[in-house]
Design a protein around this motif. Structure first.
Motif, PDB file in Angstrom:
ATOM      1  N   VAL A   8      -5.555  -0.959  -4.749  1.00  0.00           N
ATOM      2  CA  VAL A   8      -6.283  -2.041  -5.430  1.00  0.00           C
ATOM      3  C   VAL A   8      -5.942  -3.369  -4.750  1.00  0.00           C
ATOM      4  N   PRO A   9      -6.897  -3.966  -4.019  1.00  0.00           N
ATOM      5  CA  PRO A   9      -6.646  -5.298  -3.449  1.00  0.00           C
ATOM      6  C   PRO A   9      -6.765  -6.345  -4.544  1.00  0.00           C
ATOM      7  N   THR A  10      -5.843  -7.289  -4.566  1.00  0.00           N
ATOM      8  CA  THR A  10      -5.914  -8.317  -5.619  1.00  0.00           C
ATOM      9  C   THR A  10      -5.787  -9.720  -5.048  1.00  0.00           C
ATOM     10  N   TYR A  11      -6.658 -10.569  -5.524  1.00  0.00           N
ATOM     11  CA  TYR A  11      -6.576 -11.997  -5.224  1.00  0.00           C
ATOM     12  C   TYR A  11      -6.840 -12.740  -6.541  1.00  0.00           C
ATOM     13  N   ALA A  73      -6.183  -5.989   3.568  1.00  0.00           N
ATOM     14  CA  ALA A  73      -5.317  -5.636   2.427  1.00  0.00           C
ATOM     15  C   ALA A  73      -5.425  -4.134   2.154  1.00  0.00           C
ATOM     16  N   VAL A  74      -6.645  -3.616   2.178  1.00  0.00           N
ATOM     17  CA  VAL A  74      -6.829  -2.180   1.935  1.00  0.00           C
ATOM     18  C   VAL A  74      -6.173  -1.355   3.058  1.00  0.00           C
ATOM     19  N   LEU A  75      -6.294  -1.844   4.301  1.00  0.00           N
ATOM     20  CA  LEU A  75      -5.624  -1.144   5.425  1.00  0.00           C
ATOM     21  C   LEU A  75      -4.119  -1.048   5.188  1.00  0.00           C
ATOM     22  N   GLU A  76      -3.554  -2.128   4.694  1.00  0.00           N
ATOM     23  CA  GLU A  76      -2.125  -2.162   4.363  1.00  0.00           C
ATOM     24  C   GLU A  76      -1.824  -1.080   3.320  1.00  0.00           C
ATOM     25  N   GLY A  77      -2.725  -0.954   2.338  1.00  0.00           N
ATOM     26  CA  GLY A  77      -2.587   0.081   1.311  1.00  0.00           C
ATOM     27  C   GLY A  77      -2.651   1.483   1.913  1.00  0.00           C
ATOM     28  N   PHE A  78      -3.536   1.680   2.886  1.00  0.00           N
ATOM     29  CA  PHE A  78      -3.635   2.992   3.552  1.00  0.00           C
ATOM     30  C   PHE A  78      -2.283   3.356   4.177  1.00  0.00           C
ATOM     31  N   LEU A 160     -15.648   0.993  -3.885  1.00  0.00           N
ATOM     32  CA  LEU A 160     -15.163   2.088  -4.739  1.00  0.00           C
ATOM     33  C   LEU A 160     -15.418   3.419  -4.042  1.00  0.00           C
ATOM     34  N   PHE A 161     -14.352   4.132  -3.680  1.00  0.00           N
ATOM     35  CA  PHE A 161     -14.505   5.430  -3.007  1.00  0.00           C
ATOM     36  C   PHE A 161     -13.177   6.174  -2.988  1.00  0.00           C
ATOM     37  N   MET A 162     -13.254   7.476  -2.683  1.00  0.00           N
ATOM     38  CA  MET A 162     -12.040   8.298  -2.567  1.00  0.00           C
ATOM     39  C   MET A 162     -12.259   9.320  -1.444  1.00  0.00           C
ATOM     40  N   PHE A 163     -11.210   9.560  -0.657  1.00  0.00           N
ATOM     41  CA  PHE A 163     -11.348  10.525   0.447  1.00  0.00           C
ATOM     42  C   PHE A 163     -10.018  11.235   0.687  1.00  0.00           C
ATOM     43  N   ARG A 164     -10.108  12.355   1.397  1.00  0.00           N
ATOM     44  CA  ARG A 164      -8.879  13.068   1.775  1.00  0.00           C
ATOM     45  C   ARG A 164      -8.143  12.266   2.828  1.00  0.00           C
ATOM     46  N   ARG A 165      -6.826  12.255   2.803  1.00  0.00           N
ATOM     47  CA  ARG A 165      -6.086  11.397   3.731  1.00  0.00           C
ATOM     48  C   ARG A 165      -6.346  11.772   5.193  1.00  0.00           C
ATOM     49  N   GLU A 166      -6.717  13.062   5.440  1.00  0.00           N
ATOM     50  CA  GLU A 166      -6.994  13.499   6.828  1.00  0.00           C
ATOM     51  C   GLU A 166      -8.183  12.739   7.425  1.00  0.00           C
ATOM     52  N   VAL A 167      -9.064  12.218   6.574  1.00  0.00           N
ATOM     53  CA  VAL A 167     -10.268  11.516   7.058  1.00  0.00           C
ATOM     54  C   VAL A 167      -9.887  10.382   8.014  1.00  0.00           C
ATOM     55  N   ILE A 168      -8.779   9.689   7.719  1.00  0.00           N
ATOM     56  CA  ILE A 168      -8.414   8.519   8.535  1.00  0.00           C
ATOM     57  C   ILE A 168      -7.249   8.803   9.483  1.00  0.00           C
ATOM     58  N   LYS A 169      -6.891  10.111   9.620  1.00  0.00           N
ATOM     59  CA  LYS A 169      -5.700  10.451  10.410  1.00  0.00           C
ATOM     60  C   LYS A 169      -5.744   9.843  11.824  1.00  0.00           C
ATOM     61  N   ASN A 170      -6.853  10.004  12.507  1.00  0.00           N
ATOM     62  CA  ASN A 170      -6.939   9.472  13.874  1.00  0.00           C
ATOM     63  C   ASN A 170      -7.976   8.362  13.987  1.00  0.00           C
ATOM     64  N   PRO A 175     -11.226  -3.304  10.583  1.00  0.00           N
ATOM     65  CA  PRO A 175     -12.236  -4.041   9.820  1.00  0.00           C
ATOM     66  C   PRO A 175     -11.981  -5.537   9.815  1.00  0.00           C
ATOM     67  N   ILE A 176     -13.061  -6.290   9.713  1.00  0.00           N
ATOM     68  CA  ILE A 176     -12.924  -7.723   9.468  1.00  0.00           C
ATOM     69  C   ILE A 176     -13.595  -7.988   8.122  1.00  0.00           C
TER      70      ILE A 176
END
Ligand SMILES: Nc1nc2c(ncn2[C@@H]2O[C@H](COP(=O)(O)OP(=O)(O)OP(=O)(O)O)[C@@H](O)[C@H]2O)c(=O)[nH]1
Ligand SMILES: [Mg+2]
Length: 241
Positions: A8-11, A73-78, A160-170, A175-176
């Motif tokens: 959850v990104p928060t500002y 921020a979301v990348l940091e969460g990943f 709003l989305f959800m994915f398996r962690r393998e999706v972003i493995k490589n 993003p900007i």
């Protein structure tokens, strides 16, 4: 049992984080989960999150100083996420937390990616003002033109989305601005996407941080993804209405 990391990104969302955490907690009752707040606030949001953390051991926070930006921020969460499934959700309760359970159920049936959509049967965007609906429509339309490999997917501008962690493995994620879903869809590895309806809700407290700069950054991001992303994809999109 699979574990979910909800990022959850928060500002400046001090008035929403406790309510959000309570609702996620009841939505995911019986499921192993963690909530990761990635916070860039200038108000007392980090103090409220710390207080929530003292009551709920499933909650973690990264507070960044001197840096803002929803997508980074979301990348940091990943990077911090320990779950098998990774979800992203706004803090302002416009995304109903109960939908997390349906998203989880989708991924438990071998689906790689679940994207809730407001404009398919069963969904609703009636709290959005006409101008916002138009901006969103144009953004999706331009995306479909510039990234033909993602044409089968109804909406890639959502937070709003959800994915398996393998999706972003490589995945080479750079993003900007704000649009992290399109980055993951263009650069990630997956073969099945589920679209499920949901009802967009009104923000109960706090203010929108959306600016026209975000729209410009989206266009620059699309241009970059046209070069970097896969030109063709064999993806099965299943729509549950
Ligand atoms: N960490 C972090 N989070 C941000 C930043 N900008 C916005 N957010 C968060 O990103 C989420 C989406 O922001 P909103 O202002 O609700 O934007 P929106 O939902 O597209 O627009 P509205 O419909 O007008 O609310 C919220 O949880 C914000 O707190 C930022 O620079 N850093
Ligand atoms: Mg919002």
């Amino acid at each position: 049992m699979s574990r979910i990391s909800v990022i959850v990104p928060t500002y400046n969302e001090a008035q929403n984080v406790r309510n959000l955490t309570d609702q996620i907690n009841s939505a995911l009752n019986g499921i192993d989960y963690e909530i990761i707040f990635v916070d860039d606030s200038s108000d007392n949001t980090p103090e409220v999150i710390k207080s929530v953390m003292s009551e709920n051991p499933n909650v973690r926070m990264k507070h960044r100083t001197g840096e803002t930006g929803l997508a980074t921020a979301v990348l940091e969460g990943f990077k911090m996420a320990e779950g098998d499934y990774i979800a992203v959700m706004d803090a302002d309760l416009q995304h109903p937390p109960q939908i997390l359970r349906s998203m989880y159920d989708c991924l438990e049936t071998e689906i790689d990616f679940c994207i809730p959509i407001i404009f398919i049967p069963g969904g609703s965007d009636c709290v959005l003002v006409p101008y916002r609906k138009l901006v969103s429509l144009v953004a999706r339309y331009i995306g479909k033109i510039l990234l033909p490999s993602l044409r089968k997917i109804s909406d890639y501008t959502s937070g709003l989305f959800m994915f398996r962690r393998e999706v972003i493995k490589n995945a080479d994620l750079k993003p900007i601005g704000w649009k992290i879903l399109i980055e993951v869809l263009a650069m990630g590895t997956y073969s099945t996407v589920a679209e499920i309806p949901y009802r967009f809700q009104a923000r109960p407290a706090g203010e929108s941080k959306l600016t026209t700069k975000v729209t410009m950054q989206y266009l620059i991001q699309l241009k970059g993804l046209r070069k970097r992303g896969k030109k063709q994809r064999d993806v099965k999109v299943i729509r549950f209405c």
